[in-house]
Write a protein that holds these residues in place. Structure first.
Motif, mmCIF file in Angstrom:
data_model
loop_
_atom_site.group_PDB
_atom_site.id
_atom_site.type_symbol
_atom_site.label_atom_id
_atom_site.label_comp_id
_atom_site.label_asym_id
_atom_site.label_seq_id
_atom_site.Cartn_x
_atom_site.Cartn_y
_atom_site.Cartn_z
ATOM 1 N N ALA A 173 0.846 -1.194 0.000
ATOM 2 C CA ALA A 173 0.000 0.000 0.000
ATOM 3 C C ALA A 173 0.883 1.247 0.000
ATOM 4 C CB ALA A 173 -0.909 -0.011 1.213
ATOM 5 N N ILE A 174 0.607 2.164 -0.935
ATOM 6 C CA ILE A 174 1.351 3.421 -1.020
ATOM 7 C C ILE A 174 0.584 4.536 -0.319
ATOM 8 C CG2 ILE A 174 2.293 5.152 -2.596
ATOM 9 C CD1 ILE A 174 2.709 2.917 -4.609
ATOM 10 N N SER A 175 -0.712 4.575 -0.565
ATOM 11 C CA SER A 175 -1.587 5.522 0.095
ATOM 12 C C SER A 175 -2.936 4.839 0.279
ATOM 13 C CB SER A 175 -1.738 6.806 -0.727
ATOM 14 O OG SER A 175 -2.356 6.523 -1.972
ATOM 15 N N GLU A 176 -3.924 5.578 0.731
ATOM 16 C CA GLU A 176 -5.223 4.973 1.013
ATOM 17 C C GLU A 176 -5.822 4.290 -0.205
ATOM 18 O OE1 GLU A 176 -9.641 6.214 2.768
ATOM 19 O OE2 GLU A 176 -8.025 7.694 2.663
ATOM 20 N N ASN A 177 -5.639 4.871 -1.396
ATOM 21 C CA ASN A 177 -6.255 4.328 -2.602
ATOM 22 C C ASN A 177 -5.249 3.933 -3.679
ATOM 23 O OD1 ASN A 177 -9.025 4.611 -1.799
ATOM 24 N ND2 ASN A 177 -8.772 6.828 -2.041
ATOM 25 N N THR A 178 -3.971 3.871 -3.344
ATOM 26 C CA THR A 178 -2.939 3.510 -4.317
ATOM 27 C C THR A 178 -2.076 2.395 -3.742
ATOM 28 O OG1 THR A 178 -2.868 5.787 -5.133
ATOM 29 C CG2 THR A 178 -1.044 4.351 -5.750
ATOM 30 N N PHE A 179 -1.801 1.390 -4.566
ATOM 31 C CA PHE A 179 -0.952 0.293 -4.115
ATOM 32 C C PHE A 179 -0.184 -0.278 -5.302
ATOM 33 C CE2 PHE A 179 -4.995 -1.591 -5.251
ATOM 34 C CZ PHE A 179 -4.683 -2.796 -5.858
ATOM 35 N N GLN A 180 0.866 -1.037 -4.990
ATOM 36 C CA GLN A 180 1.704 -1.657 -6.012
ATOM 37 C C GLN A 180 1.709 -3.170 -5.834
ATOM 38 O OE1 GLN A 180 5.576 0.283 -5.704
ATOM 39 N NE2 GLN A 180 5.086 1.561 -7.479
ATOM 40 N N THR A 181 1.785 -3.872 -6.950
ATOM 41 C CA THR A 181 1.929 -5.326 -6.929
ATOM 42 C C THR A 181 3.090 -5.711 -7.821
ATOM 43 O OG1 THR A 181 0.413 -5.643 -8.800
ATOM 44 C CG2 THR A 181 -0.553 -5.678 -6.596
ATOM 45 N N ARG A 182 3.785 -6.778 -7.435
ATOM 46 C CA ARG A 182 4.827 -7.353 -8.279
ATOM 47 C C ARG A 182 4.242 -8.587 -8.955
ATOM 48 N NH1 ARG A 182 10.642 -6.877 -8.429
ATOM 49 N NH2 ARG A 182 10.350 -5.256 -6.861
ATOM 50 N N ALA A 183 4.365 -8.663 -10.267
ATOM 51 C CA ALA A 183 3.735 -9.735 -11.034
ATOM 52 C C ALA A 183 4.792 -10.573 -11.740
ATOM 53 C CB ALA A 183 2.771 -9.158 -12.065
ATOM 54 N N LEU A 184 4.598 -11.903 -11.697
ATOM 55 C CA LEU A 184 5.359 -12.851 -12.507
ATOM 56 C C LEU A 184 4.407 -13.404 -13.551
ATOM 57 C CD1 LEU A 184 7.356 -14.816 -9.782
ATOM 58 C CD2 LEU A 184 8.262 -13.128 -11.377
ATOM 59 N N LEU A 185 4.778 -13.275 -14.818
ATOM 60 C CA LEU A 185 3.878 -13.642 -15.908
ATOM 61 C C LEU A 185 4.609 -14.501 -16.924
ATOM 62 C CD1 LEU A 185 1.166 -13.220 -17.510
ATOM 63 C CD2 LEU A 185 2.285 -11.242 -18.571
ATOM 64 N N ASN A 186 3.999 -15.644 -17.271
ATOM 65 C CA ASN A 186 4.489 -16.486 -18.362
ATOM 66 C C ASN A 186 3.492 -16.441 -19.502
ATOM 67 O OD1 ASN A 186 5.609 -18.404 -15.789
ATOM 68 N ND2 ASN A 186 7.048 -17.918 -17.405
ATOM 69 N N LEU A 187 3.981 -16.129 -20.703
ATOM 70 C CA LEU A 187 3.156 -16.131 -21.910
ATOM 71 C C LEU A 187 3.682 -17.220 -22.843
ATOM 72 C CD1 LEU A 187 2.949 -12.280 -22.619
ATOM 73 C CD2 LEU A 187 1.203 -13.713 -21.551
ATOM 74 N N HIS A 188 2.772 -18.030 -23.380
ATOM 75 C CA HIS A 188 3.148 -19.141 -24.248
ATOM 76 C C HIS A 188 2.437 -18.998 -25.589
ATOM 77 C CE1 HIS A 188 4.730 -21.340 -20.705
ATOM 78 N NE2 HIS A 188 3.729 -20.737 -20.102
ATOM 79 N N GLY A 189 3.207 -19.075 -26.668
ATOM 80 C CA GLY A 189 2.636 -19.004 -28.008
ATOM 81 C C GLY A 189 3.406 -19.881 -28.971
ATOM 82 N N THR A 205 1.397 -0.431 -10.672
ATOM 83 C CA THR A 205 0.776 0.524 -9.752
ATOM 84 C C THR A 205 -0.710 0.595 -10.056
ATOM 85 O OG1 THR A 205 2.817 1.830 -9.682
ATOM 86 C CG2 THR A 205 0.801 2.900 -8.903
ATOM 87 N N TRP A 206 -1.521 0.561 -8.991
ATOM 88 C CA TRP A 206 -2.973 0.527 -9.133
ATOM 89 C C TRP A 206 -3.619 1.647 -8.320
ATOM 90 C CZ3 TRP A 206 -4.864 -3.278 -12.352
ATOM 91 C CH2 TRP A 206 -4.006 -4.349 -12.626
ATOM 92 N N GLN A 207 -4.728 2.143 -8.843
ATOM 93 C CA GLN A 207 -5.548 3.105 -8.112
ATOM 94 C C GLN A 207 -6.917 2.486 -7.869
ATOM 95 O OE1 GLN A 207 -5.606 6.691 -10.434
ATOM 96 N NE2 GLN A 207 -3.484 7.233 -9.917
ATOM 97 N N ARG A 208 -7.333 2.507 -6.613
ATOM 98 C CA ARG A 208 -8.640 1.937 -6.273
ATOM 99 C C ARG A 208 -9.721 2.968 -6.550
ATOM 100 N NH1 ARG A 208 -9.605 -1.771 -0.894
ATOM 101 N NH2 ARG A 208 -11.656 -2.625 -1.494
ATOM 102 N N GLN A 209 -10.613 2.649 -7.469
ATOM 103 C CA GLN A 209 -11.660 3.570 -7.880
ATOM 104 C C GLN A 209 -12.902 3.432 -7.003
ATOM 105 O OE1 GLN A 209 -11.027 5.702 -10.669
ATOM 106 N NE2 GLN A 209 -8.991 4.847 -10.281
#
Length: 611
Positions: A173-189, A205-209
């Motif tokens: 959590a950065i502020s009341e309505n802002t937070f960050q997540t770390r993502a691991l993503l695998n894409l296969h094609g 970075t995300w903002q909670r609406q």
């Protein structure tokens, strides 16, 4: 319980009871409606209360975990966005247009992001069968719209439908309505008939609406690795080899969950699927055969390798179609008569089956294990160097078939209430003696052991023993003239983890044997145990590192040349093996360097919200 959580990492850790409830968490009603629905109430029993409480606590907000609420919102939104990458588009311009329009509702007005796949990547490996490329940090730092960034990544994966796997490993959590997540993503094609895999690491970075809505405000690419298989290393032959067996579909194509609860509990009714198989030439024709252990109530199978590459089952004819729940099998020459015998772990015991020379077994010797602790795996070696093979058996919990459900590990991060392992010394003439205490293998013999490995780690000419333990530190027993001393902590291998498998090889080519240990990777565990003020109510901050160790993944250890080890940093790329049950060093491409194969996965319910 939180939504899709790591069952073992969280349930076994007692998080359902130890996370702490929010101050306003609702209490379950002491009464429930009667079946008639008349408005009458009756007192609910403890079991009903337990179920009600667990169902209620599937919502992380009920437990006062706002970061897990944020995680759920962010992951749901990111999945919807990623599905847009699979939109069919006849050209790059059309794909960019589709993504621009489709992603707009998910992005905040002030979105700022970077490139996720630069046009130019650095070649870091190529061997004729695969090519590995990586993006430089400088290239990933360049600014780009999300539609542009994802278009470049999607085009590199070809026109065929893609698959993706997503894990969020942290929520801050950065502020009341802002937070960050770390993502691991695998894409296969697939492009030009060549499979392609991209591995991304992003900081989002995300903002909670609103209470149930978030928008992405930023994406910073941290890492990209792209692997292109220029030539297939393996071909799928399962159906060609086993498809002619009359029981193939009914037995081999069903998972352990299909049998659990449907078999006689006296034969063994376990749900974990730790049955085991072994490869060896049973009938002496020069072709390797296969012995397959099965769930209790199903016969074990002895599959003889025919010259045309298919197999036939001769287990009943050979006398080894046992119906008892089997966990761990070996094909080996126990009596040094030149043919291959069988060792089969069933319940707390090991049955030795002696080959008559033609693949028929007529003499059997039982090794009886004290107490009801179930054997989970067996290995064989000659650590006393007397010319015959001895047997070592790993046992898990002290009683029962069903792992930790029959006895919770205590303490979770370094359990000392597991089943005792057993060492049977081969004294010749088909006589085995339980010599566990006599040779010193009773030291620290109280853990939830799943796998063992014999190897001369200190290069003194005799075999040492590594034991991989779930819920706590692993053990290393140094062999000194046939007597063992447990030196795990001094040797640097006593990490607190959920170890389930181990393999050894000289991967760094310095002349000694190194280790790779299969542990558990849990994104939920990493997110939660890192919150020192909330995890376990913040009462035991000194233990948080131990719980994080359980969730971080696999371990690669370099031998220092004297039988002690140093952990190789995560940058080597060997940690993320998912939920790893075992591993094997194998030189797949015959280049003289040891590669690693890691089987992984855990129970996945048909309904993602099904506990």
């Amino acid at each position: 319980m939180f939504r899709p959580v790591a069952f073992k990492a969280l349930l076994a850790a007692g998080l359902l009871l130890s996370c702490g409830q929010g101050a306003d968490a609702a209490k379950p009603s002491p009464q429930t409606e009667t079946a008639g629905g008349s408005g009458q109430h009756a007192a609910a029993g403890p079991a009903q209360h337990s179920v009600q409480e667990n169902v209620r606590r599937r919502d992380p907000e009920a437990d006062g975990w706002p970061t897990e609420v944020m995680h759920g919102l962010a992951k749901d939104a990111l999945k919807e966005m990623l599905h847009l990458m699979d939109e069919a588009a006849p050209s790059a311009d059309d794909l960019l247009s589709l993504l621009t329009e489709g992603l707009a509702p998910f992005l905040s007005a002030d979105y700022r992001g970077t490139v996720v796949r630069p046009l130019e990547l650095e070649n870091v490996f190529a061997d004729g069968t695969s090519t590995v490329k990586r993006a430089t940090p400088q290239a990933l730092a360049e600014g780009a719209s999300l539609a542009d960034a994802w278009t470049s990544a999607r085009l590199a994966l070809g026109e065929a439908p893609i698959r993706f796997g997503l894990k969020l490993t942290s929520v801050d959590a950065i502020s009341e309505n802002t937070f960050q997540t770390r993502a691991l993503l695998n894409l296969h094609g697939e492009k030009n008939r060549q499979p392609i895999q991209q591995t991304h690491e992003w900081l989002l970075t995300w903002q909670r609406q609103a209470a149930d809505q978030v928008k992405m405000a930023g994406l910073k690419a941290i890492r990209l690795e792209e692997v292109v298989a220029t030539q297939a290393l393996f071909g799928e032959l399962t159906l060609a080899v086993f498809g002619g067996l009359p029981f193939f579909k009914e037995e081999f194509l069903r998972g352990a969950n299909e049998w659990f609860g449907h078999a006689d509990r006296l034969a063994g009714n376990a749900f974990m699927g730790w049955q085991g198989l072994a490869v060896g030439d049973i009938n002496g024709d020069g072709l390797d055969d296969l012995y397959v252990g099965q769930q209790g109530g199903l016969p074990n199978r002895l599959l003889i390798h025919k010259p045309d590459g298919t197999v036939m089952d001769i287990a009943q004819k050979s006398g080894v179609a046992f119906l008892e729940n089997t966990r761990g099998v070996l094909i080996l020459d126990l009596d040094a008569d030149g043919d291959q015998d069988l060792a089969v772990a069933m319940g707390p015991n090991v049955l030795l089956c002696y080959n008559s020379g033609s693949g028929v077994f007529r003499e059997f010797v039982g090794l009886e294990g004290p107490s009801g602790a179930m054997v989970h795996s067996i290995t064989a070696a000659d650590p006393d160097m007397d010319g015959d093979l001895d047997i070592f058996a790993c046992r898990y919990n002290r009683t029962g078939e069903n792992g930790m459900l029959d006895g919770m590990p205590t303490p979770y991060h370094d359990a000392k209430n597991g089943g005792s392992n057993l060492y049977w010394r081969n004294d010749g003439n088909r006589k085995f003696v339980n010599a566990t205490k006599e040779v010193g293998l009773d030291a620290k013999n109280w853990k939830f052991s799943l796998a063992s490995l014999w190897e001369d780690f200190d290069a003194d000419g005799d075999l040492d023993l590594f034991v991989a333990n779930d819920f706590g530190g692993n053990c290393l027993y140094r062999n000194d003239d046939g007597h063992f001393e447990e030196i795990g902590e001094a040797a640097g291998i006593h990490e607190l983890a959920a170890s389930m498998g181990v393999t050894a090889a000289d991967w760094d080519l310095d002349g000694d044997m190194d280790l790779y240990i299969s542990n558990m990777f849990s994104s939920a565990g990493l997110r939660i145990a890192s919150q020192t003020d909330r995890f376990r109510d913040g009462k035991n901050p000194a233990e948080h590192a131990d719980f994080l160790s359980h969730a971080r993944g696999n371990t690669l250890l370099a031998n220092n040349g004297d039988g002690t080890f140093t952990q190789v940093p995560a940058a080597a790329g060997a940690e993320l093996g998912r939920w790893s049950w075992g591993s094997r060093f194998v030189d797949f491409n015959n280049d003289g360097l040891e590669d690693i194969y890691v089987p992984n996965g855990f129970v996945t319910n048909k309904d993602p919200d099904d506990l």
